[in-house]
Design a protein around this motif. Structure first.
Motif, PDB file in Angstrom:
ATOM      1  N   SER A  31       0.851  -1.186   0.000  1.00 46.52           N
ATOM      2  CA  SER A  31       0.000   0.000   0.000  1.00 46.52           C
ATOM      3  C   SER A  31       0.886   1.234   0.000  1.00 46.52           C
ATOM      4  O   SER A  31       2.033   1.188   0.427  1.00 46.52           O
ATOM      5  CB  SER A  31      -0.934  -0.001   1.211  1.00 46.52           C
ATOM      6  OG  SER A  31      -0.189   0.123   2.394  1.00 46.52           O
ATOM      7  N   TYR A  63      -2.365   5.664  -5.791  1.00 52.25           N
ATOM      8  CA  TYR A  63      -2.287   5.204  -4.402  1.00 52.25           C
ATOM      9  C   TYR A  63      -2.882   3.811  -4.318  1.00 52.25           C
ATOM     10  O   TYR A  63      -4.027   3.588  -4.704  1.00 52.25           O
ATOM     11  CB  TYR A  63      -3.034   6.146  -3.457  1.00 52.25           C
ATOM     12  CG  TYR A  63      -2.826   5.763  -2.016  1.00 52.25           C
ATOM     13  CD1 TYR A  63      -1.701   6.206  -1.341  1.00 52.25           C
ATOM     14  CD2 TYR A  63      -3.718   4.932  -1.357  1.00 52.25           C
ATOM     15  CE1 TYR A  63      -1.470   5.832  -0.023  1.00 52.25           C
ATOM     16  CE2 TYR A  63      -3.499   4.554  -0.040  1.00 52.25           C
ATOM     17  CZ  TYR A  63      -2.377   5.006   0.622  1.00 52.25           C
ATOM     18  OH  TYR A  63      -2.144   4.629   1.917  1.00 52.25           O
ATOM     19  N   ARG A  64      -2.068   2.862  -3.825  1.00 50.11           N
ATOM     20  CA  ARG A  64      -2.522   1.485  -3.618  1.00 50.11           C
ATOM     21  C   ARG A  64      -3.061   1.363  -2.203  1.00 50.11           C
ATOM     22  O   ARG A  64      -2.375   1.673  -1.244  1.00 50.11           O
ATOM     23  CB  ARG A  64      -1.367   0.502  -3.811  1.00 50.11           C
ATOM     24  CG  ARG A  64      -0.999   0.286  -5.253  1.00 50.11           C
ATOM     25  CD  ARG A  64       0.166  -0.653  -5.390  1.00 50.11           C
ATOM     26  NE  ARG A  64      -0.175  -1.988  -4.963  1.00 50.11           N
ATOM     27  CZ  ARG A  64      -0.087  -3.071  -5.726  1.00 50.11           C
ATOM     28  NH1 ARG A  64       0.339  -2.955  -6.945  1.00 50.11           N
ATOM     29  NH2 ARG A  64      -0.406  -4.244  -5.266  1.00 50.11           N
ATOM     30  N   ALA A  70      -6.283   0.041  -6.290  1.00 54.12           N
ATOM     31  CA  ALA A  70      -5.609   1.340  -6.296  1.00 54.12           C
ATOM     32  C   ALA A  70      -6.499   2.362  -7.001  1.00 54.12           C
ATOM     33  O   ALA A  70      -7.380   2.010  -7.787  1.00 54.12           O
ATOM     34  CB  ALA A  70      -4.266   1.240  -7.016  1.00 54.12           C
TER      35      ALA A  70
END
Length: 192
Positions: A31, A63-64, A70
């Motif tokens: 993440s 953004y994961r 994501a």
């Protein structure tokens, strides 16, 4: 021989622990923020004079949330395309939801869907103008992990663009061109 067995057992245990730690490291960065860039080939298809092949480049930030999902934003320069009668230049911004499926420790499949907001500057039969529009797009590809932070990718994206030249050519009957952008590209991604 009795002294060699504990040394071999200790070496085997350390090797196993190091391998497990390395495997754990692969997943520690699942993440977070990432940036990337793609370069590739664009095929412009439509029922008009805008059909063409072109280079395309793209800057990406995303953004994961975890290893499976994501959100991604991008700036894409679709370049210049067309003929002497009708030519255009398009660039735009997009937002997408990206689903990720890990296939192995180093290969991931991904698919994304979103919307692109784009601006087109065009020239149709000597009339110049520009228009802003939006379209849906779909994409899919593969990530190849070189390290925990650096990835290579190969992907394909399809954009359902609609080029509207009403402002430039109000006296031409059909100025609403249904056009598809087909992008095949390779790129890099860096995860923080």
């Amino acid at each position: 021989m009795k002294k060699v067995m504990p040394i071999l057992a200790s070496a085997l245990a350390l090797t196993s622990f190091a391998s497990a730690a390395q495997a754990q490291d692969w997943n520690t960065n699942e993440s977070g923020l990432y940036v990337g860039g793609n370069y590739g080939y664009l095929k412009v298809d439509g029922d008009d004079d805008f059909d063409d092949n072109n280079d395309v480049w793209q800057g990406i930030i995303g953004y994961r949330f975890n290893q499976y999902m994501a959100l991604e934003g991008a700036y894409t320069d679709f370049g210049s395309y067309g003929s002497g009668i009708a030519s255009a230049e398009t660039d735009g911004y997009s937002a997408a939801v990206k689903g990720i499926l890990p296939l192995t420790d180093s290969i991931e499949f991904f698919a994304k869907a979103g919307q692109v907001w784009y601006e087109t500057d065009y020239s149709v039969a000597g009339f110049n103008g520009s228009s802003d529009d939006e379209a849906l797009f779909l994409g899919a590809g593969f990530n190849f992990k070189l390290s925990d932070q650096l990835l290579l990718n190969a992907q394909y994206a399809w954009y359902d663009a609609n080029l509207n030249a009403d402002e430039a050519a109000s006296n031409i009957q059909d100025t609403d061109f249904d056009t598809n952008f087909n992008q095949a590209s390779v790129g890099v991604e860096y995860r923080f």
